[in-house]
Design an enzyme around this catalytic site. Structure first.
Site, PDB file in Angstrom:
ATOM      1  N   ARG A  25     -13.438  72.118 133.723  1.00  0.00           N
ATOM      2  CA  ARG A  25     -11.980  72.366 133.790  1.00  0.00           C
ATOM      3  C   ARG A  25     -11.195  71.405 132.906  1.00  0.00           C
ATOM      4  NH1 ARG A  25     -10.156  75.466 138.533  1.00  0.00           N
ATOM      5  NH2 ARG A  25     -11.705  77.116 138.533  1.00  0.00           N
ATOM      6  N   ARG A  29      -4.516  72.137 134.461  1.00  0.00           N
ATOM      7  CA  ARG A  29      -3.146  71.777 134.842  1.00  0.00           C
ATOM      8  C   ARG A  29      -2.851  70.291 134.859  1.00  0.00           C
ATOM      9  NH1 ARG A  29      -3.861  75.435 139.953  1.00  0.00           N
ATOM     10  NH2 ARG A  29      -5.948  74.739 139.389  1.00  0.00           N
ATOM     11  N   ARG A  38       0.566  77.384 129.096  1.00  0.00           N
ATOM     12  CA  ARG A  38       0.500  78.416 130.128  1.00  0.00           C
ATOM     13  C   ARG A  38       1.884  79.019 130.366  1.00  0.00           C
ATOM     14  NH1 ARG A  38      -1.043  77.876 136.437  1.00  0.00           N
ATOM     15  NH2 ARG A  38       1.076  77.042 136.392  1.00  0.00           N
ATOM     16  N   ASP A  75     -12.151  82.825 132.719  1.00  0.00           N
ATOM     17  CA  ASP A  75     -12.420  82.629 134.143  1.00  0.00           C
ATOM     18  C   ASP A  75     -13.596  83.510 134.554  1.00  0.00           C
ATOM     19  OD1 ASP A  75     -10.999  81.212 136.581  1.00  0.00           O
ATOM     20  OD2 ASP A  75     -11.786  83.122 137.283  1.00  0.00           O
ATOM     21  N   TYR A 152     -16.443  86.504 145.773  1.00  0.00           N
ATOM     22  CA  TYR A 152     -15.023  86.821 145.538  1.00  0.00           C
ATOM     23  C   TYR A 152     -14.779  88.327 145.596  1.00  0.00           C
ATOM     24  CZ  TYR A 152     -14.254  81.963 144.240  1.00  0.00           C
ATOM     25  OH  TYR A 152     -14.169  80.602 144.264  1.00  0.00           O
TER      26      TYR A 152
END
Ligand code: CP3
Length: 347
Positions: A25, A29, A38, A75, A152
């Site tokens: 990652r 963020r 973003r 992703d 998921y």
């Protein structure tokens, strides 16, 4: 020439005096420049599907820290979307998907070979990155492992214990295994296309492997990884593959041999000393600093970083975190980690 890249040298089995380093990652963020890009894209998925902006955020941590590898910005949940599932992200909560729990819902998904059109912007990002990255930086492509992606798709969201996926495994094994097989086959297609577009290494993220025990681990973590790796090696024998069966514990032992992976990525629930003795004796490993050090920093970060470099210094090692860096991390702590690794081995 490309064999001069440190990551590729380690994946070929070389022990380097200073391990190469990148971070899960690493585009994320915690970086103000990521948040700005973003915002330009509008939202996370628009960023993933915009080759120009996805390239930009992939390059940001390379510019800032000079990492030895760049990981494609995308992703693991783009593949379910390519198979026909709905996907959206709820700010502050995480991903949501339309659920697959019945034979009819499984049958309504697209065949494995039909994912490429939807994923073509991702391949374009890989092609752009292959042109734009510095010569010494290795480009890593990735996908989710079938079990993790299935958790998921079955639950329609992230779950603390993967309960819905375990429940379907018990209640309707045919649908569960059919879904795993579809993800396995489409992942082979997806990763092959990333390699053809210029990915030099691919990594398979099995973030929830730790919730599979015993025979279930063999059938749903190990066997799909072996199937994907065997197929990729047949098509692209030169491309190294990193497997990350997160929280596999004892099952890290022998995982690389059993699946054909060139390297096993370790989470921080195993100690580096244990992993050196039990996993690295068989080949390259990656890991495994706790990502919480990127929040807390200080002398503990330095000590733990040195201890990990030291523990793995007798064999091939790529320095990384044990899981992704979190949004509350301080970018300065990443600098401290990189400087500590590159200052060389201590003691
Ligand atoms: O590592 C990288 O920098 C490459 C890009 C990458 C992302 N996700 C970007 C991302 C990679 C390799 C992933 C893998 C991924 N995605 C995994 C496996 C690894 C792991 O962390 O266990 C999983 C389980 C996912 C699914 C996913 N994506 C979740 C559960 C979430 C929400 C949680 C969160 O961190 O917000 C995401 C969102 C996501 N994927 C973000 C990023 C940068 C944050 C989205 C944002 O910018 O708002």
């Amino acid at each position: 020439m490309s064999k001069q890249k440190t990551i590729l040298r380690v994946l070929a089995g070389e022990t380097l005096p200073v391990p190469p380093i990148w971070m899960m990652r690493q585009a994320g963020r915690y970086l103000p420049e990521y948040r700005a890009t973003r915002a330009r894209a509008g939202d996370f998925l628009s960023l993933c599907y915009n080759p120009e902006l996805a390239t930009e955020v992939t390059l940001q941590p390379i510019r800032r820290y000079g990492f030895d590898a760049a990981i494609l910005f995308a992703d693991i949940l783009l593949l379910p979307q390519a198979l026909g599932a709905d996907l959206w992200f709820v700010t502050g909560e995480g991903p949501r998907l339309s659920t697959i729990t019945t034979p009819d819902e499984l049958a309504a998904l697209k065949p494995a070979g039909d994912v490429h059109e939807h994923l073509s912007p991702i391949y374009e990002t890989v092609r752009t990155l292959a042109r734009e990255l510095p010569d010494e930086t290795t480009l890593i492509g990735f996908a989710g492992a079938p079990w993790t992606v299935a958790t998921y798709m079955i639950a329609g969201r992230g779950t603390p214990d993967q309960g819905p996926a375990h429940a379907l495994m018990q209640a309707d094994k045919a649908t569960f295994e059919g879904l795993l097989d579809l993800i396995t086959k489409s992942t082979i297609e997806y990763l092959s296309a990333q390699i053809e577009a210029g990915a030099e290494v691919v990594k398979l993220f099995d973030s929830w492997a730790g919730s599979l025990k015993g025979d279930a681990f063999d059938r749903y973590a190990l066997a799909p990884a072996r199937e994907i790796i065997t197929a990729l090696k047949a098509r692209h024998p030169e491309t190294p593959i990193i497997a990350f069966p997160r929280e596999a514990g004892d099952r890290y032992i022998g995982f690389a041999q059993a699946t054909g992976a060139d390297c096993v990525a370790l989470d921080n629930s195993v100690s580096a000393k244990w992993a050196a003795e039990n996993v690295q004796i068989d080949g390259p490993v990656q890991g495994n600093l706790a990502s919480s050090h990127m929040v807390t920093g200080g002398q503990k970060l330095i000590d733990e970083t040195r201890a990990i470099v030291d523990a793995f210094s007798g064999g091939p090692h790529i320095f990384n975190l044990g899981h992704g860096i979190t949004p509350d991390a301080d970018p300065e702590n990443v600098t401290l980690m990189v400087e500590t690794v590159r200052a060389g081995r201590q003691g």
